[in-house]
Each structure stands twice: as structure tokens, then as C-alpha cells.
Design a protein around this motif. Structure first.
Motif, mmCIF file in Angstrom:
data_model
loop_
_atom_site.group_PDB
_atom_site.id
_atom_site.type_symbol
_atom_site.label_atom_id
_atom_site.label_comp_id
_atom_site.label_asym_id
_atom_site.label_seq_id
_atom_site.Cartn_x
_atom_site.Cartn_y
_atom_site.Cartn_z
ATOM 1 N N ALA A 94 -11.891 -3.728 6.198
ATOM 2 C CA ALA A 94 -11.127 -4.708 5.413
ATOM 3 C C ALA A 94 -10.842 -4.172 4.011
ATOM 4 C CB ALA A 94 -11.883 -6.030 5.334
ATOM 5 N N TYR A 95 -11.856 -3.608 3.354
ATOM 6 C CA TYR A 95 -11.626 -3.074 2.004
ATOM 7 C C TYR A 95 -10.705 -1.862 2.035
ATOM 8 C CZ TYR A 95 -12.180 -0.758 -2.422
ATOM 9 O OH TYR A 95 -11.897 -0.136 -3.611
ATOM 10 N N GLY A 96 -10.885 -0.989 3.017
ATOM 11 C CA GLY A 96 -10.045 0.207 3.106
ATOM 12 C C GLY A 96 -8.575 -0.128 3.190
ATOM 13 N N PHE A 97 -8.235 -1.164 3.953
ATOM 14 C CA PHE A 97 -6.835 -1.561 4.068
ATOM 15 C C PHE A 97 -6.350 -2.318 2.833
ATOM 16 C CE2 PHE A 97 -7.676 -1.337 8.801
ATOM 17 C CZ PHE A 97 -6.883 -0.221 9.001
ATOM 18 N N LEU A 98 -7.200 -3.175 2.273
ATOM 19 C CA LEU A 98 -6.745 -4.080 1.220
ATOM 20 C C LEU A 98 -6.850 -3.515 -0.188
ATOM 21 C CD1 LEU A 98 -8.127 -7.446 2.610
ATOM 22 C CD2 LEU A 98 -5.730 -6.795 2.371
ATOM 23 N N LYS A 99 -7.489 -2.359 -0.369
ATOM 24 C CA LYS A 99 -7.613 -1.810 -1.723
ATOM 25 C C LYS A 99 -6.246 -1.511 -2.336
ATOM 26 C CE LYS A 99 -8.441 2.920 -0.054
ATOM 27 N NZ LYS A 99 -9.454 3.984 0.056
ATOM 28 N N SER A 100 -5.235 -1.333 -1.475
ATOM 29 C CA SER A 100 -3.880 -1.087 -1.976
ATOM 30 C C SER A 100 -3.295 -2.313 -2.664
ATOM 31 C CB SER A 100 -2.963 -0.685 -0.818
ATOM 32 O OG SER A 100 -2.861 -1.754 0.119
ATOM 33 N N GLU A 101 -3.889 -3.485 -2.465
ATOM 34 C CA GLU A 101 -3.319 -4.733 -2.969
ATOM 35 C C GLU A 101 -3.797 -5.084 -4.374
ATOM 36 O OE1 GLU A 101 -0.892 -6.316 -0.833
ATOM 37 O OE2 GLU A 101 -1.258 -4.231 -0.269
ATOM 38 N N HIS A 102 -4.689 -4.270 -4.919
ATOM 39 C CA HIS A 102 -5.237 -4.521 -6.260
ATOM 40 C C HIS A 102 -4.160 -4.316 -7.315
ATOM 41 C CE1 HIS A 102 -8.168 -4.396 -9.562
ATOM 42 N NE2 HIS A 102 -7.455 -3.405 -10.018
ATOM 43 N N GLY A 103 -3.900 -5.346 -8.115
ATOM 44 C CA GLY A 103 -2.935 -5.204 -9.204
ATOM 45 C C GLY A 103 -2.171 -6.488 -9.467
ATOM 46 N N ILE A 104 -1.077 -6.351 -10.174
ATOM 47 C CA ILE A 104 -0.252 -7.490 -10.580
ATOM 48 C C ILE A 104 0.905 -7.667 -9.597
ATOM 49 C CG2 ILE A 104 1.152 -8.503 -12.419
ATOM 50 C CD1 ILE A 104 -1.811 -8.144 -13.089
ATOM 51 N N HIS A 105 1.096 -8.911 -9.151
ATOM 52 C CA HIS A 105 2.175 -9.243 -8.218
ATOM 53 C C HIS A 105 3.170 -10.156 -8.941
ATOM 54 C CE1 HIS A 105 0.002 -7.836 -4.465
ATOM 55 N NE2 HIS A 105 -0.944 -7.799 -5.397
ATOM 56 N N ARG A 106 4.440 -9.793 -8.877
ATOM 57 C CA ARG A 106 5.508 -10.469 -9.653
ATOM 58 C C ARG A 106 6.418 -11.265 -8.731
ATOM 59 N NH1 ARG A 106 10.681 -7.996 -10.741
ATOM 60 N NH2 ARG A 106 11.809 -9.004 -12.450
#
Length: 368
Positions: free
Chosen positions: A188-200
Motif C-alpha cells: 500500500a505504501y509503495g504504491f501510494l507514496k507517489s501521492e504525497h504533495g499538494i493537489h490543486r
């Protein structure tokens, strides 16, 4: 029978890809390690060291899952090829719908397995803890944060992951101010680490009577769960605990007793809270898990060679440094600013169709 001949060609083309995938998964070393770990778990006194035995069992489960998943892919390939030959020989097209369904599932599973070979970070196999924060902008930003919250819940459901709500603070009129969830499942973390950040978000706001277009921001923080990491010591003298009554609009997400917990880690100033459980002790455990994950991030940041394993791409959480834009008006497009991957079907994206973005990120990292 032409359709079955075409599927035979597809399957023949998939065979070498499947073999390459088997090599990338390093199945022989995995099988050898399974034998060694199983032998170790059968030795007398194995369970005397509870922490060590848990880690062995977790590793054993991961290795077996990898091997069994590849074996299922191979068995599926064999079944489909046999189906094609039988249908052609008996001139029977009744099996075509089943073959089409089987091949689609096979292709999706093969692609997911291929991506799993790119997950080599120390914590990639762990559960993921996601925290959502609404940006400036009041109700509009809080509604956007709740839309992201729903989107990742939908993504988890698509992949058969379990979601546990750890904290939830309602917005003033709609949406949420902040929330934390744990997505439980292998990688789960391996796939979702790409989602860390600001979403506009860019859209015509439903909260604006004049129908004007608004730009809103929300932050998504992604961390690995490290609940059994003995290196992350939580000393009682370093923690300040406050117990309070749950706040917000209410509903099913929060309770009305004074069982909500806020922990402050005095040396670092980190603050975590949980108010969704009915029990004070359950909320405390949620807080300790969240605090442990954030302390692990700090520990790894001090050793710069491992920082990317902990939180993926490192960037300041500030408005203007968005990783992805979701445009509802004047056109519809979701675009990732790191990989340039785009998806024009914004409804599907908001319903959890994030694999294209995740795949593009992992592939980019593998090539860099």
C-alpha cells in the motif's frame, strides 16, 4: 473461430513477457528464503522473541504471496490457451465471453505484478497512513479535501485494501478540515507514496452563488505504518497527552464522549490526534501509530540516503508546489506535473482510477 486465433496470438506474445516477469520477481531466491524462514519458525523457542517472530511471519507472508500470485498467472495462461485450442477444435464459440473476461483479468494482474517489482524501498510493503489537510479557502478547500478523501477510499476499495479511519475533523459547512486514514494491504505504501504533495482543484464552485471559477488546494501526506519498529522509541516523558471531547458536525465519524486524544511530541513539536474511536485507548493507539510514523520520517531525513523511501518525492507542503491539477472547468483534465501523465476522464479519476498516475510515477523512478 477467428477471435480464438487472435487470442492465441495474444497469449503467445504474453508468454515471454510472463517469463521475464518471473525473472524480475526473483522467484528462486524467494522460494529458498521461504524454506529457510519456515524451518526457522519450526525451531524450538521461535516464539520466545515476539518482535523477531512477527517480522519473520510478515516476511514469510509477503514472499508466499509473491510466489503464489505468479503461479496463478501461469495457471491462468495455461487455462486460456487450452480454452482456445478446445474452442477451435470443437468449433464452439460459447467460451468466448469467458475467455475475454479471463484475458482482461490476466492482463491487469500481470501489469500490477510488474509494477510490484519496482517497489524496492525499505518500507514499500507496509501499510500506508494518509493525512488530508484542507488549504486556505474555507468551505471550498474543505470540500476539495473531502473529495480527495473519498477518491483514495475508492482506490483502496478497487484494490481490495482495507481502510481504517484514524482521525476526522469535519469542515465548518461542508467537507473536512483534516483527516487521517490507514490503508491496509501489501505494498500500500509503495504504491501510494507517489501521492504525497499538494493537489490543486479548478472548478466552478457550488458554494459560489455567482457561479465563478475557483482554485483550491489540499495537502496529502503519505507515510508508512511502522507500528512494530523497535527503533522508534516513544518515551513517556517526551509525550504530552490531552483528552478532549470530539468536535465537528458529528455523524458516524465522531463520537460524543471525552475520549478523543491529542499527543504532542515535546522534542519535535509534532502533534497528532484521533477522535473517531469510542474508546480512549483505541484513540491513543491510533495516535501512537501516527506519531511513530512521523518520527520515522524524521529519523530517515537525518540519514539522507533513505529519505526517498519514507515519503516519496520530498517537497515543501506549500500552496503553489502542487504535484497534480484536477481541472473541471473550462475543460476536464487531470494532469500530474512530475510525470506529465494525463487523464481526461475526471469522473473515473475521482472514483479512484489512479493507477495510470501511480504507474507513471513508479516507471519514472525506475528509469531515473
Amino acid at each position: 473461430m477467428l477471435e480464438f486465433e487472435e487470442y492465441k496470438v495474444k497469449l503467445n506474445n504474453a508468454k515471454p513477457v510472463l517469463e521475464v516477469l518471473g525473472g524480475a520477481l526473483k522467484l528462486e531466491p524467494a522460494r529458498k528464503e521461504i524454506e529457510e524462514l519456515e524451518a526457522a519458525s519450526e525451531r524450538e523457542g521461535f516464539w520466545n522473541d515476539v518482535e523477531k517472530s512477527k517480522k519473520v511471519q510478515k516476511r514469510l507472508k509477503q514472499l508466499k504471496s509473491k510466489v503464489e500470485n505468479y503461479e496463478r498467472l501461469c495457471a491462468s495462461w495455461d487455462d486460456m490457451f487450452t480454452m482456445c485450442e478446445m474452442a477451435i477444435e470443437e468449433n464452439d464459440d460459447s467460451m468466448l465471453p469467458e475467455l475475454q473476461s479471463e484475458f482482461e483479468a490476466f492482463s491487469q494482474n500481470a501489469e500490477a505484478t510488474r509494477l510490484s517489482t519496482l517497489l524496492t524501498g525499505e518500507y514499500d510493503a507496509n501499510n500506508a497512513i494518509l493525512t488530508f489537510h484542507a488549504g486556505a479557502g474555507g468551505t471550498e478547500a474543505q470540500d476539495w479535501a473531502s473529495m480527495l478523501y473519498r477518491m483514495y477510499n475508492m482506490w483502496a476499495d478497487r484494490h481490495g485494501y482495507n481502510v481504517k479511519v484514524m482521525d476526522y475533523l469535519d469542515g465548518d459547512e461542508a467537507g473536512l478540515k483534516s483527516a487521517t486514514i490507514m490503508i491496509e494491504g501489501e505494498n500500500a505504501y509503495g504504491f501510494l507514496k507517489s501521492e504525497h504533495g499538494i493537489h490543486r482543484l479548478v472548478r466552478v464552485s457550488p458554494f459560489d452563488a455567482a457561479g465563478r471559477r475557483h482554485t483550491s488546494f489540499a495537502a496529502v501526506e503519505v507515510m508508512p505504518e511502522i507500528s512494530d519498529d523497535s527503533e522508534i522509541e516513544l518515551r513517556d516523558e517526551d509525550i504530552k497527552m490531552d483528552v478532549y471531547r470530539s468536535s465537528g458536525a458529528g455523524g458516524q465519524k465522531v463520537n460524543k464522549t471525552s475520549s478523543a486524544v491529542r499527543l504532542t511530541h515535546i522534542p519535535t513539536g509534532i502533534v497528532v490526534s484521533s477522535q473517531v474511536e469510542r474508546s480512549h485507548f483505541q484513540n491513543l493507539e491510533n495516535c501512537r501509530n501516527m506519531l511513530r510514523a512521523r518520527l520515522a520520517e524524521i529519523k530517515e531525513r537525518e540519514h539522507l540516503e533513505k529519505i526517498s523511501d519514507i515519503k516519496g518525492v520530498q517537497m515543501k507542503i506549500e500552496w503553489g508546489s502542487q504535484i497534480r491539477s484536477y481541472v473541471f472547468m473550462p475543460y476536464q483534465l487531470v494532469k500530474d506535473h512530475r510525470t506529465e501523465f494525463e487523464n481526461g476522464n475526471i469522473a473515473n479519476v475521482m472514483n479512484g482510477d489512479l493507477d495510470g498516475f501511480i504507474n507513471a510515477f513508479l516507471s519514472m523512478r525506475a528509469d531515473s
